[in-house]
Write an enzyme that holds these catalytic residues in place. Structure first.
Site, short mmCIF file in Angstrom:
data_model
loop_
_atom_site.label_atom_id
_atom_site.label_comp_id
_atom_site.label_asym_id
_atom_site.label_seq_id
_atom_site.Cartn_x
_atom_site.Cartn_y
_atom_site.Cartn_z
N ASN A 1 -7.53 -2.01 14.34
CA ASN A 1 -8.94 -2.24 13.98
C ASN A 1 -9.10 -3.43 13.04
O ASN A 1 -10.16 -3.62 12.45
CB ASN A 1 -9.53 -0.98 13.35
CG ASN A 1 -8.78 -0.55 12.10
OD1 ASN A 1 -7.90 -1.26 11.62
ND2 ASN A 1 -9.14 0.60 11.56
N HIS B 1 -7.26 -4.04 10.25
CA HIS B 1 -6.96 -3.84 8.83
C HIS B 1 -5.72 -4.63 8.41
O HIS B 1 -4.83 -4.88 9.22
CB HIS B 1 -6.85 -2.36 8.44
CG HIS B 1 -5.63 -1.63 8.91
ND1 HIS B 1 -5.69 -0.43 9.59
CD2 HIS B 1 -4.31 -1.88 8.75
CE1 HIS B 1 -4.47 0.00 9.83
NE2 HIS B 1 -3.62 -0.87 9.33
N GLU C 1 -9.26 -1.12 5.37
CA GLU C 1 -9.88 -0.75 6.64
C GLU C 1 -11.20 -1.52 6.82
O GLU C 1 -11.75 -2.04 5.84
CB GLU C 1 -10.16 0.76 6.64
CG GLU C 1 -8.91 1.63 6.62
CD GLU C 1 -8.23 1.76 7.99
OE1 GLU C 1 -8.29 0.81 8.80
OE2 GLU C 1 -7.60 2.81 8.22
N ASP D 1 0.83 -1.20 0.00
CA ASP D 1 0.00 0.00 0.00
C ASP D 1 0.87 1.26 0.00
O ASP D 1 2.10 1.18 0.15
CB ASP D 1 -0.93 -0.01 1.23
CG ASP D 1 -0.21 -0.38 2.52
OD1 ASP D 1 1.03 -0.34 2.56
OD2 ASP D 1 -0.89 -0.70 3.50
C1 GLP Z 1 -0.05 0.37 8.51
C2 GLP Z 1 0.23 -0.51 7.31
C3 GLP Z 1 -0.15 -1.92 7.59
C4 GLP Z 1 0.41 -2.37 8.94
C5 GLP Z 1 -0.15 -1.53 10.02
C6 GLP Z 1 0.28 -1.91 11.41
O1 GLP Z 1 -1.36 0.72 8.62
N1 GLP Z 1 -0.44 -0.07 6.14
O2 GLP Z 1 0.33 -2.74 6.55
O3 GLP Z 1 0.11 -3.71 9.16
O4 GLP Z 1 0.27 -0.23 9.75
O5 GLP Z 1 1.34 -1.11 11.82
P1 GLP Z 1 2.19 -1.27 13.12
O6 GLP Z 1 3.07 -2.42 12.89
O7 GLP Z 1 2.94 0.03 13.20
O8 GLP Z 1 1.26 -1.45 14.25
#
Ligand code: GLP
Length: 243
Positions: free
Chosen positions: A136, A138, A143, A67
């Site tokens: 949440n 995702h 989302e 993404d």
């Molecule tokens: C972002 C990314 C996701 C990732 C998520 C969790 O939203 N787009 O791919 O899984 O963060 O991030 P963290 O590891 O900082 O909790």
């Protein structure tokens, strides 16, 4: 879905790296789907450490990021392109021309999503998709509410996602409100999936993903229908699991 509880966040990174490196030894030209976020920072650091001692090469692999933020040029320090460059690509022998990203600045983001998913297909599909998980539920930036059979699309980021992303942005700079992500259906096409989650803030998302119904309310729950998904958790992330 195989769920493995590890004794610490460090053990999650080591177990995960074992799996990635086993694939790279078997398939030096593997196609990896790359994730970003704080969970991935110590994970990629473990790859770099082991790369230096084990002599595994990244030269022939290809990568596809999940993404990107809308409106953020690849050169921006908080772009996911920059994230991978900083934590991994600048430290291993990867060929940058084989690293692929969605262009969050494309004029027609719908066309950009279709182009990108076509590129994944032409490359032969993802061998191993790495994933983190949002608080949440995702995956990528799918989302809650994203269809479980969805393809690449533009998404309005949830307030909790924006808050969690703030630390990656320079002080005073706004986090983009939108992102472009590959879809849940595209993620499910990967031949194998490895999801890492650490910390108590992920516990609710993890129990919904593993034990809840398959629903767009928790996009990660779609991983229950994937035949080859491994989930690595530390104790705080696993603490609400009943089974
Ligand atoms: C972002 C990314 C996701 C990732 C998520 C969790 O939203 N787009 O791919 O899984 O963060 O991030 P963290 O590891 O900082 O909790």
């Amino acid at each position: 879905m195989r769920v493995i509880r590890c004794e610490s966040g460090g053990a999650v990174c080591r177990e995960g790296t074992d799996r990635v490196f086993a694939l790279l030894k078997k398939r030096p030209d593997a196609i990896l789907g790359m994730a970003t976020g704080n969970t991935m920072v110590p994970f990629y650091a473990e790859w770099v450490r082991r790369f230096r001692v084990e002599g595994v090469s990244f030269r022939r692999i290809s990568t596809f990021n999940l993404d990107e933020y809308v409106g953020l040029p690849a050169s921006h320090p908080a772009s996911f392109r920059s994230f991978l460059a900083e934590y991994l690509y600048s430290k291993v022998d990867i060929d940058l021309s084989s690293t692929h990203v969605l262009d969050g600045c494309a004029k027609d983001l719908g066309a950009e999503g279709r182009r990108y998913e076509e590129e994944i297909r032409k490359a032969g599909g993802i061998d191993l998709q790495l994933l983190g998980i949002g608080q949440n539920g995702h995956i990528g930036f799918n989302e809650p509410g994203s269809p479980l059979d969805g393809r690449a699309h533009v998404v309005e980021l949830a307030a909790s996602t924006i808050a969690a992303s703030r630390s990656a942005f320079p002080k005073g700079e706004e986090v983009p409100r939108q992102a472009v992500t590959i879809g849940v259906a595209t993620i499910l096409e990967a031949r194998s999936i490895l999801l890492l989650a650490t910390g108590a803030s992920k516990a609710e998302a993890i129990v919904a993903m593993v034990e809840g119904p398959q629903t767009a309310g928790c996009p990660a729950s779609a991983l229950q229908r994937h035949p080859n998904t491994t989930v690595l958790l530390d104790a705080p992330a696993a603490r609400l699991l009943k089974r």
